[in-house]
Design a protein around this motif. Structure first.
Motif, short mmCIF file in Angstrom:
data_model
loop_
_atom_site.label_atom_id
_atom_site.label_comp_id
_atom_site.label_asym_id
_atom_site.label_seq_id
_atom_site.Cartn_x
_atom_site.Cartn_y
_atom_site.Cartn_z
N ASP A 97 0.86 -1.18 0.00
CA ASP A 97 0.00 0.00 0.00
C ASP A 97 0.90 1.23 0.00
OD1 ASP A 97 -1.70 2.14 0.46
OD2 ASP A 97 -2.89 1.09 1.97
N PRO A 98 0.99 1.95 -1.11
CA PRO A 98 1.90 3.08 -1.19
C PRO A 98 1.58 4.18 -0.19
CG PRO A 98 0.51 2.97 -3.12
CD PRO A 98 0.25 1.74 -2.34
N GLN A 99 0.33 4.27 0.24
CA GLN A 99 -0.03 5.27 1.24
C GLN A 99 0.68 4.97 2.56
OE1 GLN A 99 -4.22 4.62 0.75
NE2 GLN A 99 -4.46 6.51 -0.43
N GLN A 100 0.78 3.71 2.92
CA GLN A 100 1.51 3.32 4.13
C GLN A 100 3.01 3.47 3.94
OE1 GLN A 100 0.15 2.54 7.05
NE2 GLN A 100 -1.88 2.82 6.17
N LEU A 101 3.49 3.03 2.78
CA LEU A 101 4.93 3.06 2.50
C LEU A 101 5.47 4.49 2.47
CD1 LEU A 101 7.38 1.28 1.74
CD2 LEU A 101 6.74 1.66 -0.65
N VAL A 102 4.80 5.36 1.75
CA VAL A 102 5.26 6.74 1.62
C VAL A 102 5.09 7.50 2.93
CG1 VAL A 102 4.82 8.92 0.40
CG2 VAL A 102 5.01 6.79 -0.87
N GLY A 103 4.21 7.02 3.80
CA GLY A 103 4.06 7.65 5.12
C GLY A 103 5.35 7.65 5.91
N ILE A 104 6.23 6.71 5.63
CA ILE A 104 7.53 6.64 6.30
C ILE A 104 8.33 7.90 6.05
CG2 ILE A 104 9.76 5.41 6.31
CD1 ILE A 104 8.17 2.87 5.59
N ALA A 105 8.21 8.47 4.85
CA ALA A 105 9.00 9.64 4.46
C ALA A 105 8.54 10.91 5.19
CB ALA A 105 8.92 9.85 2.95
N ASP A 106 7.30 10.92 5.69
CA ASP A 106 6.77 12.06 6.42
C ASP A 106 6.92 13.35 5.60
OD1 ASP A 106 5.44 13.23 8.56
OD2 ASP A 106 7.30 13.75 9.58
N ASN A 107 6.48 13.28 4.33
CA ASN A 107 6.56 14.41 3.42
C ASN A 107 5.20 14.53 2.74
OD1 ASN A 107 6.93 16.14 1.23
ND2 ASN A 107 8.99 15.40 0.79
N GLU A 108 4.42 15.54 3.13
CA GLU A 108 3.07 15.69 2.60
C GLU A 108 3.03 15.87 1.09
OE1 GLU A 108 0.88 18.69 4.69
OE2 GLU A 108 1.16 17.70 6.62
N ALA A 109 4.12 16.32 0.49
CA ALA A 109 4.17 16.50 -0.96
C ALA A 109 4.04 15.16 -1.70
CB ALA A 109 5.46 17.21 -1.37
#
Length: 138
Positions: A97-109
């Motif tokens: 789930d890219p929404q979970q994966l990208v959440g790691i980066a903590d970058n709203e962009a």
């Protein structure tokens, strides 16, 4: 925490893998790597394992956009899609789930990119299920 989206189908394993790759391509993803876990375990360990493939999927446009916002995002790519045989003989196709994966980066962009990839993966999994006439759990 749920970190994948998935569907299960009753079909031939190799056919499910081929259909998944085709549907990823149709929705703009290339498959950069294809790891046959079953064959690797057999060759390297002499161990039997269920049919299991790891596909590294990448959409060049979305990847370019993401790396432009967060250069370290590459450590989380390509997006992983797995196809494996369950104990009851079904075949599961599961995408990170890219929404979970990208959440790691903590970058709203990156949120809009993650949402786009999530939506595309949902379409891919629904299409795989529809083409193979099975039940879907997304």
């Amino acid at each position: 925490m749920e970190y994948t989206i998935q569907t299960s189908v009753s079909s031939d394993f190799d056919h499910v893998v081929e259909t998944t790759i085709d549907e990823l391509k149709y929705d703009g993803f290339g498959v950069l790597c294809d790891i046959d876990v079953w064959a690797t375990f057999e060759e390297k360990l002499g161990e039997e394992f269920r049919q299991y493939r790891i596909l590294g999927a990448c959409n060049p446009g979305l990847t370019h956009e993401g790396l432009s916002e967060e250069i370290e995002l590459g450590a989380l790519l390509p997006y992983t899609v797995i196809v494996y045989e369950t104990h009851d003989g079904e075949i599961t196709v599961s995408a990170v789930d890219p929404q979970q994966l990208v959440g790691i980066a903590d970058n709203e962009a990156l949120d809009s990119i993650a949402n786009e990839v999530h939506d595309r993966f949902e379409r891919v999994l629904a299409s795989v299920a529809d083409k193979l006439e099975s039940s879907t759990e997304i």
